[in-house]
Enzyme design. Structure first.
Site, PDB file in Angstrom:
ATOM      1  N   LEU A   4      -1.958   3.397   7.575  1.00  0.00           N
ATOM      2  CA  LEU A   4      -2.106   2.390   6.527  1.00  0.00           C
ATOM      3  C   LEU A   4      -1.493   1.082   7.020  1.00  0.00           C
ATOM      4  CD1 LEU A   4      -1.275   4.319   3.231  1.00  0.00           C
ATOM      5  CD2 LEU A   4      -3.459   4.052   4.422  1.00  0.00           C
ATOM      6  N   SER A   5      -2.194  -0.019   6.738  1.00  0.00           N
ATOM      7  CA  SER A   5      -1.724  -1.346   7.134  1.00  0.00           C
ATOM      8  C   SER A   5      -2.333  -2.359   6.182  1.00  0.00           C
ATOM      9  CB  SER A   5      -2.183  -1.651   8.562  1.00  0.00           C
ATOM     10  OG  SER A   5      -2.067  -3.036   8.817  1.00  0.00           O
ATOM     11  N   HIS A  32       0.864  -1.174   0.000  1.00  0.00           N
ATOM     12  CA  HIS A  32       0.000   0.000   0.000  1.00  0.00           C
ATOM     13  C   HIS A  32       0.908   1.233   0.000  1.00  0.00           C
ATOM     14  CE1 HIS A  32       1.085   0.170   4.201  1.00  0.00           C
ATOM     15  NE2 HIS A  32       0.552  -1.033   4.412  1.00  0.00           N
ATOM     16  N   ALA A  33       0.282   2.409   0.105  1.00  0.00           N
ATOM     17  CA  ALA A  33       1.067   3.652  -0.010  1.00  0.00           C
ATOM     18  C   ALA A  33       2.155   3.759   1.058  1.00  0.00           C
ATOM     19  CB  ALA A  33       0.131   4.855   0.052  1.00  0.00           C
ATOM     20  N   HIS A  89       4.165   1.313   2.013  1.00  0.00           N
ATOM     21  CA  HIS A  89       5.359   0.656   1.459  1.00  0.00           C
ATOM     22  C   HIS A  89       5.975   1.513   0.356  1.00  0.00           C
ATOM     23  CE1 HIS A  89       2.878  -2.863   2.856  1.00  0.00           C
ATOM     24  NE2 HIS A  89       4.032  -3.161   3.420  1.00  0.00           N
ATOM     25  N   ASP A 111       5.352   0.225  12.546  1.00  0.00           N
ATOM     26  CA  ASP A 111       5.764  -0.923  13.368  1.00  0.00           C
ATOM     27  C   ASP A 111       6.952  -0.455  14.215  1.00  0.00           C
ATOM     28  OD1 ASP A 111       3.948  -2.969  12.343  1.00  0.00           O
ATOM     29  OD2 ASP A 111       5.005  -2.663  10.464  1.00  0.00           O
ATOM     30  N   GLN A 161       9.165  -2.985  16.108  1.00  0.00           N
ATOM     31  CA  GLN A 161       9.992  -3.713  15.125  1.00  0.00           C
ATOM     32  C   GLN A 161      11.214  -2.869  14.729  1.00  0.00           C
ATOM     33  OE1 GLN A 161       8.498  -5.997  11.613  1.00  0.00           O
ATOM     34  NE2 GLN A 161       8.892  -4.121  10.503  1.00  0.00           N
TER      35      GLN A 161
HETATM   36  O1  PAF Z   1       7.245  -5.137   8.468  1.00  0.00           O
HETATM   37  C1  PAF Z   1       7.118  -6.161   7.776  1.00  0.00           C
HETATM   38  O2  PAF Z   1       6.413  -6.193   6.761  1.00  0.00           O
HETATM   39  C2  PAF Z   1       7.832  -7.427   8.222  1.00  0.00           C
HETATM   40  O3  PAF Z   1       7.816  -7.575   9.597  1.00  0.00           O
HETATM   41  C3  PAF Z   1       9.267  -7.536   7.663  1.00  0.00           C
HETATM   42  C4  PAF Z   1      10.157  -6.437   8.202  1.00  0.00           C
HETATM   43  C5  PAF Z   1       9.225  -7.500   6.156  1.00  0.00           C
HETATM   44  C6  PAF Z   1       9.894  -8.881   8.092  1.00  0.00           C
HETATM   45  O4  PAF Z   1       9.159  -9.969   7.612  1.00  0.00           O
END
Ligand code: PAF
Length: 280
Positions: free
Chosen positions: A184-185, A34-35, A37, A150, A153
């Site tokens: 967005l998710s 999505h936008a 990414h 995230d 993460q």
């Molecule tokens: O954020 C994500 O989409 C995932 O956790 C990642 C970093 C691609 C690892 O699988």
């Protein structure tokens, strides 16, 4: 755009990029783009840089009762979006490349991965750290781009890169949001229309709490109020937490940057969001 599914071919392509004097930037994804990414690809695109985006739905970061089997997969549309965004290479590793028979290794980042989503999703960040280590070793990028959406993460990966001497610049990119503020998710597609309308409460409530804490209100009271508002809006609250923006420890010390993080559930959908607390 090159589409590569074989590790030797990936390494050869990256060698050629480097032979042309180019830097290499990696955007790791699980597809269903999505936008948000695309903002990562845009941020990675610089003169003199080749952008590699990976698509791999990583089974090791899903818990037994999570949505691995129904996680959206739409490779063709993803590849078109990456190409249109100016990505140079799409890396689509087969599962046997990521987890060959007998795979027995695990990357675990203690501390920063243990609370919050780490507590709610046991093993999740081990799965993330392990797959991201592999992607780093496969692509050997100069820089890698991750969304602040995230947030935990991102901090887990920063800690891992420092601890394990990955010579890779980690770039966090601000969360992309719909017009009403919902982050967005790829999981937003699980929300039905009514749930989608209600979901806007998550960024709104976080914004109100962050502003209250930033102007000096009692954090415990602001968090309690946020939790009550989220429950009132129809969410089940996993957590709303004020943490040190780097270590993610509770009760951040004076002068430390602070971040407000939340995870909530509505119907079968789990949503997360976070916001910086700016002192005013
Ligand atoms: O954020 C994500 O989409 C995932 O956790 C990642 C970093 C691609 C690892 O699988």
């Amino acid at each position: 755009m090159l589409t590569v599914r074989d590790l030797a071919a990936l390494r050869e392509a990256v060698r050629e990029f480097r032979a042309e004097g180019m830097r290499v930037a990696l955007v790791p994804t699980m597809g269903a783009l999505h936008a948000g990414h695309i903002a990562l690809v845009e941020a990675a695109k610089r003169p003199g840089t080749k952008v590699v985006a990976s698509i791999f739905v990583n089974p090791r970061q899903f818990g037994p009762n999570e949505d691995l089997s129904r996680y959206p997969r739409r490779e063709k549309a993803d590849l078109t979006m990456l190409e249109d965004a100016g990505c140079d290479l799409a890396w689509l590793p087969p599962v046997e490349t990521m987890y060959p028979e007998g795979f027995a290794s695990n990357v675990q980042v203690a501390g920063v991965s243990e609370g919050l989503d780490g507590a709610a999703r046991p093993g999740h960040f081990d799965g993330v750290a392990t797959v991201v280590s592999k992607l780093f070793n496969q692509v050997a990028p100069d820089a890698a781009y991750f969304g602040e959406k995230d947030y935990q993460q991102l901090q887990v990966i920063r800690r891992m890169v420092t601890d394990l001497d990955f010579d890779i610049e980690i770039v966090g990119v601000p969360t992309q949001r719909d017009d009403d503020g919902l982050a967005l998710s790829s999981r937003n597609i699980y929300l039905d229309e009514t749930e989608r309308q209600k979901a806007v409460a998550l960024p709104r409530v976080l914004g109100i709490a962050a502003r209250a804490i930033g102007r000096g209100d009692d954090p415990a009271a602001a968090l309690a109020e946020a939790e009550a508002s989220l429950t009132g809006a129809g969410f089940t609250v996993d957590y709303v937490a004020l943490v040190d923006a780097e270590t993610l420890e509770a009760n951040p010390g004076a002068g430390r940057p602070r971040r407000l993080l939340a995870a909530v559930r509505m119907g079968g959908t789990r949503l997360i969001d976070n916001i910086a607390v700016e002192e005013v």
